[in-house]
Design a protein around this motif. Structure first.
Motif, short mmCIF file in Angstrom:
data_model
loop_
_atom_site.label_atom_id
_atom_site.label_comp_id
_atom_site.label_asym_id
_atom_site.label_seq_id
_atom_site.Cartn_x
_atom_site.Cartn_y
_atom_site.Cartn_z
N LEU A 11 -50.76 93.94 -29.24
CA LEU A 11 -50.29 93.45 -30.55
C LEU A 11 -50.23 94.58 -31.58
N GLY A 12 -51.18 95.51 -31.52
CA GLY A 12 -51.18 96.66 -32.43
C GLY A 12 -49.96 97.54 -32.21
N ILE A 13 -49.64 97.79 -30.94
CA ILE A 13 -48.46 98.61 -30.62
C ILE A 13 -47.19 97.89 -31.03
N LYS A 14 -47.13 96.59 -30.80
CA LYS A 14 -45.96 95.80 -31.20
C LYS A 14 -45.76 95.85 -32.72
N SER A 15 -46.86 95.75 -33.45
CA SER A 15 -46.79 95.82 -34.92
C SER A 15 -46.32 97.19 -35.38
N MET A 16 -46.83 98.26 -34.75
CA MET A 16 -46.42 99.62 -35.11
C MET A 16 -44.92 99.82 -34.87
N LEU A 17 -44.43 99.39 -33.72
CA LEU A 17 -43.01 99.56 -33.40
C LEU A 17 -42.13 98.72 -34.32
N SER A 18 -42.63 97.58 -34.74
CA SER A 18 -41.90 96.74 -35.69
C SER A 18 -41.80 97.45 -37.05
N GLN A 19 -42.90 98.04 -37.50
CA GLN A 19 -42.90 98.81 -38.75
C GLN A 19 -41.96 100.00 -38.64
N TYR A 20 -41.99 100.68 -37.50
CA TYR A 20 -41.11 101.82 -37.26
C TYR A 20 -39.64 101.38 -37.41
N ASP A 21 -39.27 100.30 -36.73
CA ASP A 21 -37.89 99.80 -36.80
C ASP A 21 -37.50 99.38 -38.22
N HIS A 22 -38.47 98.87 -38.96
CA HIS A 22 -38.20 98.45 -40.34
C HIS A 22 -37.87 99.65 -41.23
N TYR A 23 -38.61 100.74 -41.09
CA TYR A 23 -38.42 101.90 -41.97
C TYR A 23 -37.41 102.91 -41.45
N PHE A 24 -37.16 102.93 -40.16
CA PHE A 24 -36.16 103.86 -39.61
C PHE A 24 -34.80 103.18 -39.66
N THR A 25 -34.16 103.29 -40.82
CA THR A 25 -32.91 102.57 -41.08
C THR A 25 -31.67 103.38 -40.73
#
Length: 117
Positions: free
Chosen positions: A9-23
């Protein structure tokens, strides 16, 4: 919650944040920074961005967790599989000390009160 589920879940959250900010904004440079923070006893992962010809650099924390080498390796390998951005590694035990004191820095406000006098 078991440790494996928490890690996933921690890795999934990190990758979600990454996708959010890497526009993938045009004329913007992106890179990742991984910090081994000995002061707060944690690892932090950041995404940095800078517009072309701009001095301002923005950074966003995409993950932070207790210092655990195994967990760190899982997070880092997952991020490397998900991203091709360059990665900078920083360690708070080896902080860079500037050669001279900063008298005035209008971008960060260092000693701005003293300079105005």
């Amino acid at each position: 919650m078991d440790k494996e589920t928490e890690l996933r879940l921690g890795i999934k959250s990190m990758l979600s944040q990454y996708d959010h900010y890497f526009t993938r904004t045009p004329h913007t440079r992106y890179w990742l920074v991984v910090v081994d923070n000995h002061f707060e006893d944690c690892y932090s992962f950041f995404i940095y961005m800078q517009r072309f010809k701009a001095k301002l650099i923005k950074s966003y924390e995409i993950a932070c967790f207790k210092r655990d080498k195994g967990q760190y390796e899982h997070f880092l390998s997952s991020l490397k599989q998900h991203s091709n951005l360059s990665i900078e590694y920083r360690d708070t035990r080896h902080l860079i000390k500037p050669d001279k004191m900063i008298d005035y820095d209008p971008f960060h406000g260092h000693n701005s009160l003293y300079k105005a006098q």
